[in-house]
Motif scaffolding. Structure first.
Motif, PDB file in Angstrom:
ATOM      1  N   LEU A  12       0.817  -1.212   0.000  1.00 17.04           N
ATOM      2  CA  LEU A  12       0.000   0.000   0.000  1.00 17.04           C
ATOM      3  C   LEU A  12       0.851   1.262   0.000  1.00 17.04           C
ATOM      4  O   LEU A  12       0.501   2.254  -0.654  1.00 17.04           O
ATOM      5  CB  LEU A  12      -0.945  -0.014   1.206  1.00 17.04           C
ATOM      6  N   ILE A  16       0.206   3.796  -3.015  1.00 14.65           N
ATOM      7  CA  ILE A  16      -0.315   5.128  -2.683  1.00 14.65           C
ATOM      8  C   ILE A  16       0.763   6.184  -2.857  1.00 14.65           C
ATOM      9  O   ILE A  16       0.485   7.318  -3.252  1.00 14.65           O
ATOM     10  CB  ILE A  16      -0.892   5.132  -1.256  1.00 14.65           C
ATOM     11  N   GLY A 132      -4.582   1.832  -5.739  1.00 17.74           N
ATOM     12  CA  GLY A 132      -4.833   1.639  -4.311  1.00 17.74           C
ATOM     13  C   GLY A 132      -6.059   0.786  -4.052  1.00 17.74           C
ATOM     14  O   GLY A 132      -6.058  -0.089  -3.174  1.00 17.74           O
TER      15      GLY A 132
END
Length: 211
Positions: A12, A16, A132
């Protein structure tokens, strides 16, 4: 559970990409007062977090309603993440974000005021973008049990907390480090994401063949 948490956090964080979003936020919010910059950062991170949590909790049900097998989503998500990784390594993703930010800035130049960019483009699509959303759905789908699912959600929470801190500190960080450090970090994260994306595809193909 620590392995699940660590894997989810790395995935992540890379997708991101807080180091890549911070300079974009600094550029878009330049001219705003520090208080307003902080408010926009809080709203952007908060809205993105809610969007990602919703997809984490209900994404698999959505796939079921659309009659999409999880292994097919793993393969498609892995391919998409690999494309994002290539863009990060060759800096195309950063340039595209900067162009998008410039369009938003140019569209509101006539107002002679700093536009609120918390929801668009920061929360969507820069923080809670397709990469994401796909990543959090894949991670939740692969989590074996409630404890693992909570570990993924904890990793998401920590990544968004780090993102918020970087947005709040975006302007002073850019003064200290400049764009060169951000470019190096983004390329390194792209290499890591490419390996993770390939692993998603391998898992999806293996699951399809086994089924």
């Amino acid at each position: 559970m620590f392995e699940v948490f660590a894997s989810a956090f790395v995935t992540l964080f890379v997708v991101i990409d807080p180091p890549g979003c911070a300079p974009i936020f600094a550029g878009l919010s330049s001219g705003a007062s520090p208080h307003r910059q902080h408010r926009m950062a809080l709203r952007a991170a908060g809205v993105a977090f809610v969007i990602l949590v919703l997809f984490a909790l209900f994404g698999e049900s959505l796939l079921g309603a659309l009659h999409i097998e999880l292994d097919a989503f793993r393969i498609a998500g892995g391919i998409m993440l690999f494309m994002i990784a290539l863009e990060m390594v060759f800096e195309r993703r950063t340039r595209r974000r900067e162009e998008r930010a410039e369009k938003v800035r140019a569209a509101h130049e006539v107002d002679h005021a700093v536009e609120d960019i918390a929801i668009f483009p920061m929360a969507m699509p820069m923080l809670a973008g397709p990469g994401g959303i796909a990543s959090v759905m894949l991670l939740m789908a692969q989590a074996p049990g409630m404890a693992a699912s909570l570990a993924v959600l904890a990793a998401l929470t920590l990544v968004m907390a780090v993102t918020l801190v970087m947005l709040l500190m975006a302007t002073p960080l850019m003064r200290i480090f400049g764009s060169q450090v951000e470019s190096v970090v983004t390329r390194l994260l792209g290499v890591v994401l490419a390996a993770l994306a390939v692993q998603f595809v391998i898992d999806g193909v293996r699951g399809s063949l086994a089924g």
